[in-house]
Motif scaffolding. Structure first.
Motif, PDB file in Angstrom:
ATOM      1  N   ALA A 150      -4.562   3.723   6.684  1.00 19.47           N
ATOM      2  CA  ALA A 150      -5.000   2.398   6.231  1.00 19.47           C
ATOM      3  C   ALA A 150      -4.687   1.361   7.300  1.00 19.47           C
ATOM      4  O   ALA A 150      -3.838   1.582   8.167  1.00 19.47           O
ATOM      5  N   TRP A 154       0.842  -1.206   0.000  1.00 17.92           N
ATOM      6  CA  TRP A 154       0.000   0.000   0.000  1.00 17.92           C
ATOM      7  C   TRP A 154       0.873   1.251   0.000  1.00 17.92           C
ATOM      8  O   TRP A 154       0.613   2.198  -0.759  1.00 17.92           O
ATOM      9  N   LYS A 211       2.339   2.181  -3.342  1.00 18.14           N
ATOM     10  CA  LYS A 211       1.392   2.802  -4.265  1.00 18.14           C
ATOM     11  C   LYS A 211       0.919   4.182  -3.797  1.00 18.14           C
ATOM     12  O   LYS A 211       0.463   4.982  -4.619  1.00 18.14           O
ATOM     13  N   ASN A 212       0.969   4.434  -2.490  1.00 17.94           N
ATOM     14  CA  ASN A 212       0.324   5.620  -1.933  1.00 17.94           C
ATOM     15  C   ASN A 212       1.261   6.593  -1.232  1.00 17.94           C
ATOM     16  O   ASN A 212       0.794   7.496  -0.530  1.00 17.94           O
TER      17      ASN A 212
END
Length: 125
Positions: free
Chosen positions: A109, A29, A32-33
């Protein structure tokens, strides 16, 4: 290549296996973020591996000391897991529940596996 014999058994007895699925998911994650070059503060090196991000080692200290340490080193993300909080760093219980997280961080997240939930927070600059 150096191989350590027996260490895996110690981790397994303590409920800590290497490369936990929630750590992998958190790292992926972050890949990608988050921007390349953003530092991640955690005690779990596999998160940096999957995120392809440099790490700042999470000190075993008070929340105030951790926040100051991370800021001084330019960490932009903090990653912890519930096993770590329950077994190693009870002083960070406030981070295990996003509803009680301190105002200095922003919840981003969470990823769960059978043994833990791994949480990602943004740290202020």
């Amino acid at each position: 290549l150096v191989r350590s014999r027996g260490l895996g058994d110690v981790y397994k007895r303590q409920g800590q296996a290497s490369l936990m699925p929630s750590h992998r998911a958190a790292g992926e994650w972050l890949a990608k973020n988050s921007a390349p070059g953003e530092l991640v503060m955690t005690r779990n090196s596999e998160i940096g591996l999957y995120a392809d991000r440099a790490l700042v080692v999470l000190p075993n200290a008070t929340w105030e000391q951790i926040l100051a340490y991370g800021r001084a080193r330019g960490a932009r993300h903090l990653v912890i897991d519930t096993w770590e909080v329950e077994e190693l760093r009870p002083q960070l219980r406030l981070l295990a529940d996003t509803a009680t997280a301190p105002p200095e961080v922003t919840y981003l997240a969470a990823f769960s596996d059978p043994k833990r939930t791994t949480l990602i927070y943004a740290l202020p600059p």
